[in-house]
Design a protein around this motif. Structure first.
Motif, PDB file in Angstrom:
ATOM      1  N   GLU A 195       0.956  -1.215   0.165  1.00 31.26           N
ATOM      2  CA  GLU A 195       0.138   0.108  -0.059  1.00 31.26           C
ATOM      3  C   GLU A 195       0.779   1.461  -0.010  1.00 31.26           C
ATOM      4  O   GLU A 195       2.130   1.240   0.702  1.00 31.26           O
ATOM      5  N   GLY A 196       0.449   2.193  -0.838  1.00 35.00           N
ATOM      6  CA  GLY A 196       1.180   3.453  -0.957  1.00 35.00           C
ATOM      7  C   GLY A 196       2.380   3.417  -1.747  1.00 35.00           C
ATOM      8  O   GLY A 196       3.350   4.277  -1.820  1.00 35.00           O
ATOM      9  N   LEU A 197       2.582   2.301  -2.292  1.00 34.53           N
ATOM     10  CA  LEU A 197       3.963   2.189  -3.122  1.00 34.53           C
ATOM     11  C   LEU A 197       3.410   1.882  -4.649  1.00 34.53           C
ATOM     12  O   LEU A 197       3.248   0.501  -4.740  1.00 34.53           O
ATOM     13  N   GLY A 198       3.323   2.642  -5.629  1.00 40.23           N
ATOM     14  CA  GLY A 198       2.827   2.075  -6.857  1.00 40.23           C
ATOM     15  C   GLY A 198       3.833   1.524  -7.860  1.00 40.23           C
ATOM     16  O   GLY A 198       5.059   1.393  -7.524  1.00 40.23           O
ATOM     17  N   GLN A 199       3.396   0.840  -8.806  1.00 38.83           N
ATOM     18  CA  GLN A 199       4.325   0.411  -9.730  1.00 38.83           C
ATOM     19  C   GLN A 199       5.143   1.394 -10.200  1.00 38.83           C
ATOM     20  O   GLN A 199       6.404   0.933 -10.461  1.00 38.83           O
ATOM     21  N   ALA A 200       4.621   2.409 -10.569  1.00 38.23           N
ATOM     22  CA  ALA A 200       5.513   3.444 -11.268  1.00 38.23           C
ATOM     23  C   ALA A 200       6.851   3.709 -10.343  1.00 38.23           C
ATOM     24  O   ALA A 200       7.838   3.966 -10.744  1.00 38.23           O
ATOM     25  N   SER A 201       6.451   3.971  -8.947  1.00 38.06           N
ATOM     26  CA  SER A 201       7.588   4.260  -8.128  1.00 38.06           C
ATOM     27  C   SER A 201       8.404   3.154  -8.283  1.00 38.06           C
ATOM     28  O   SER A 201       9.827   3.401  -8.107  1.00 38.06           O
ATOM     29  N   LEU A 202       8.045   2.004  -7.777  1.00 37.28           N
ATOM     30  CA  LEU A 202       8.957   0.651  -8.003  1.00 37.28           C
ATOM     31  C   LEU A 202       9.856   0.737  -9.240  1.00 37.28           C
ATOM     32  O   LEU A 202      10.990   0.392  -9.095  1.00 37.28           O
TER      33      LEU A 202
END
Ligand code: ADP
Ligand code: MG
Length: 695
Positions: free
Chosen positions: A154-161
């Protein structure tokens, strides 16, 4: 620079908050990111025709917006209707949207959308797709490669990863990882070196075999799967080696065992003799035995355990015998007393319900060494229990215990005897047959013996699968049988995850029997009864003072009343196959022909039907386990063992079964020939986990 040491906070965009979220995924250093592998891939390299879409499918479509409107409900959603070049329509549904966003979806505008297709109230939809609007003359190019999808939180989207992994990959180009596998392995298995494999997995190129990648059949994936399986095997070989450097009392061959065997009313089976031979040899070595004995229900494991106990007791050592339920512990106590007391071996007995005085007495006899054999439940590994000289730990039905409990008892026996540091031998028994390949993975640190033969004269149990609507008839049939001397179990399994409701279901059933057939000698047993009451009822059933035992699944493991030959299990569709097999194994233990009725509540799903049919078709625990594995996957079968380090990042024991053997052999080879590379792998995959396993 060591990517294995570099904290993630050194990356762009990672502050304390972000680092905390990453830590939730087990990501602490840059190398962790590199081994945070895609769960799957999205394919945005092509467009799908709407006409060909199926619900559940992930797809990319393109078309013209033909309309948009808001639904009239309180939490209105935005519906955008798109028409593709073939004239087929699909709805894009948004629950959350801003005013500006809604404005963008102009009639006639071109749009490309990617998402999961589902069936909505008016045909196919995509909910919150990823989309792009464009004008006719500026059609964006399609992706040329697959997009990885990562495990997230939660709070960590694919884009950031994706962004973080891109940074990690850039660092990898500069500071490649050391290779953990010898060149010879790479050529035999036709797999790429580690750095190349990671690049393919995180950043597949258009000319990579994308179809194979989507199926997890790409050599780069094989590389990581094999590496992980191999490392897992390595860790178990390490454990084994470590155990072998420990000392245990060497327990010489026993005279009393022969006395016991000669006094038995039966001869041991060939399989029992073979397994006993292995155990007896193990005990004579000055290193701890670590043996797992698998034997189908009724194969006669208890007598083998007793023989091992005698060998240790005769040498002046103590033996702890641990069972997962009080009923089973009580029964073991009775069997052991019957077999061992005539030989002059004293028993102690521990469970959670002993009275204070009695308990003090038992504890004292354990501490001063008078009691050689201590039988009990997990009460055995409580702090206050001190053994004088524990030499052997026997754990029955080990799959019912957690790894921690096993380790705790193991630690108890670890004692300083002068200069010498000795550990007890361990004998672990289970009736849950695990397919061999899986067993090697889960229990690779143990030696495995299988009792693959039942005592002679056993007849297979006939099993019928009946609709719940036949319940009354089954009850009447059971009573008629009991009137002719048959003993029966009626099992009401867990209805809810609650002891109380469960007990109630059994109580209600018992009451129904009592009302209709007041003469029937009936006992009721469930987890909420007092220990003494349970013991009394079991003894009455054993002595055939009761005809019928109405029970919850407390009788699931180990209970042995050879005269019982009829078993009814209600709500069979809710139980796992292994559990059904265990329950059914309470009958068919004597020479009498036994029967089992599985009652189910319709409607049954296809899998549900298939599962119950397997029970009807076979009595073979190994076959049942194989089928269970197919239907449910390895995690459930291994149960608690899974917390002992069987969580794989990329390998999947079921999908990758075919490679388990190669991984095992390679691990042996690597440890012998390239210990440095073995160390590289260990650091890479296990890090702290090894420490836990050594605990
Ligand atoms: P499990 O393997 O399920 O623990 P048990 O040890 O409870 O099986 O044995 C089941 C029954 O078979 C017991 O009544 C036991 O005394 C009996 N038994 C064990 N070995 C033999 C044998 N070789 N021949 C005949 N009966 C046996
Ligand atoms: Mg048993």
């Amino acid at each position: 620079m060591q990517l294995a040491r570099q904290r993630l906070t050194s990356l762009k965009g990672v502050g304390d908050k972000q680092a905390e979220k990453l830590a939730r995924l087990g990501l602490h250093v840059v190398q962790d990111l590199l081994f945070h592998l895609p769960l799957r891939y999205q394919d945005k390299t092509r467009l799908h025709a709407i006409a060909q879409l199926l619900p559940g499918q992930e797809a990319q479509i393109e078309g013209e917006i033909v309309s948009q409107h808001l639904t009239q409900s309180r939490n209105s959603s935005l519906l955008v209707s798109v028409c593709d070049p073939e004239g087929q329509r699909l709805t894009l549904r948004f629950f959350h949207f801003g005013f500006r966003q809604a404005q963008q979806f102009k009639r006639g505008a071109r749009i490309r959308a990617f998402g999961e297709v589902r069936s909505g109230p008016k045909g196919l939809e995509m909910v919150h797709p990823v989309y792009q609007l464009f004008s006719e003359d500026k059609r964006p190019p399609l992706d040329t490669t697959l997009t990885p999808v990562y495990p997230s939180t939660e709070g960590l989207g694919q884009a950031s990863l994706l962004k973080l992994i891109r940074q990690a990959m850039a660092l990898l180009q500069q500071y490649p990882l050391p290779e953990g596998l010898p060149q010879a392995f790479l050529s035999t298995w036709q797999i790429p070196p580690i750095n190349q494999a990671l690049t393919t997995l995180h950043q597949p190129q258009p000319d990579d075999d994308l179809a194979a990648l989507k199926r997890f059949a790409h050599p780069a994936q094989k590389r990581l799967i094999l590496e992980e399986l191999l490392t897992h095997q390595l860790s178990m070989q390490w454990l084994r080696q470590q155990e072998q450097t420990r000392r245990a009392p060497a327990i010489g061959p026993s005279r009393l065992v022969n006395t016991l065997v000669a006094s038995l009313p039966f001869a041991l089976t060939g399989a029992q003799n073979r397994v006993w031979e292995a155990i007896s040899q193990d005990l004579q070595r000055p290193h701890p035995m670590q043996r797992l004995v698998q034997g189908d229900v009724g194969s006669g494991k208890t007598i083998i355990a007793a023989m091992a106990a005698i060998q240790a007791a005769e040498a002046g050592l103590q033996v702890a015998v641990m069972a997962p339920t009080e009923i089973l512990a009580e029964q073991h106590r009775n069997h052991f007393a019957e077999w061992l007391e005539p030989l002059g071996i004293e028993l102690a007995w521990l469970n959670g319900r002993l009275k204070a005085g009695e308990k003090r007495d038992q504890l004292a006899r354990i501490e001063n060494g008078d009691a050689r054999i201590v039988v009990g439940t997990h009460a055995l590994f409580q702090q206050e229990v001190t053994f004088a000289r524990l030499g052997l730990v026997i754990i029955d039905e080990q799959h019912r215990f957690g790894v921690h409990q096993r380790l705790a008892l193991h630690d108890k026996g670890h004692q300083k005897a002068g200069e010498e540091d000795t550990h007890p031998h361990q004998l672990i028994m289970t009736a849950t047959p695990i397919p061999r390949t899986l067993a090697m993975s889960a229990y690779g640190d143990l030696d495995l013996s299988v009792i693959d033969e039942l005592p002679p004269g056993r007849q297979p149990i006939d099993t019928a699968v009946l609709n719940q609507s036949k319940r009354e008839e089954v009850m009447a049939h059971l009573v008629a049988q009991c009137q002719q001397g048959v003993q029966a179990y009626w099992v009401c399994p867990l209805i809810e995850e609650s002891d109380q409701l469960d007990a109630q279901a059994a109580e209600v059933t018992a009451e129904q029997f009592r009302q209709q057939w007041p003469d029937l000698r009936l006992g009721l047993i469930h987890g909420r009864l007092k220990g003494d009451d349970k013991a009394r009822i079991m003894a009455d059933f054993q002595a055939h003072a009761l005809d019928l035992l109405v029970a919850t699944t407390v009788i699931e493991v180990g209970v042995n009343v050879p005269n019982a030959s009829l078993m009814i299990i209600e709500n069979a569709e809710r139980l796992g196959l292994a559990q059904l097999h265990q329950l059914r194994g309470r009958v068919g233990r004597g020479a009498k022909k036994s029967h089992c009725v599985l009652l189910y509540k319709p409607p049954l799903s296809e899998t549900g039907k298939a599962r119950l049919n397997i029970m009807r078709e076979t009595n073979d625990g190994f076959k049942i386990a194989e089928e269970d594995l197919k239907l449910r996957g390895p995690g459930e079968i291994l149960g608690t063992r899974q917390t002992g380090g069987l969580q794989f990042r990329i390998a999947d024991l079921e999908r990758d079964q075919a490679w388990l053997n190669q991984a095992r052999e390679a691990a042996v080879q690597l440890l012998a020939q390239a210990p440095d590379q073995a160390e590289v792998l260990h650091q890479r995959w296990l890090g702290e986990k090894m420490g836990y396993q050594h605990a």
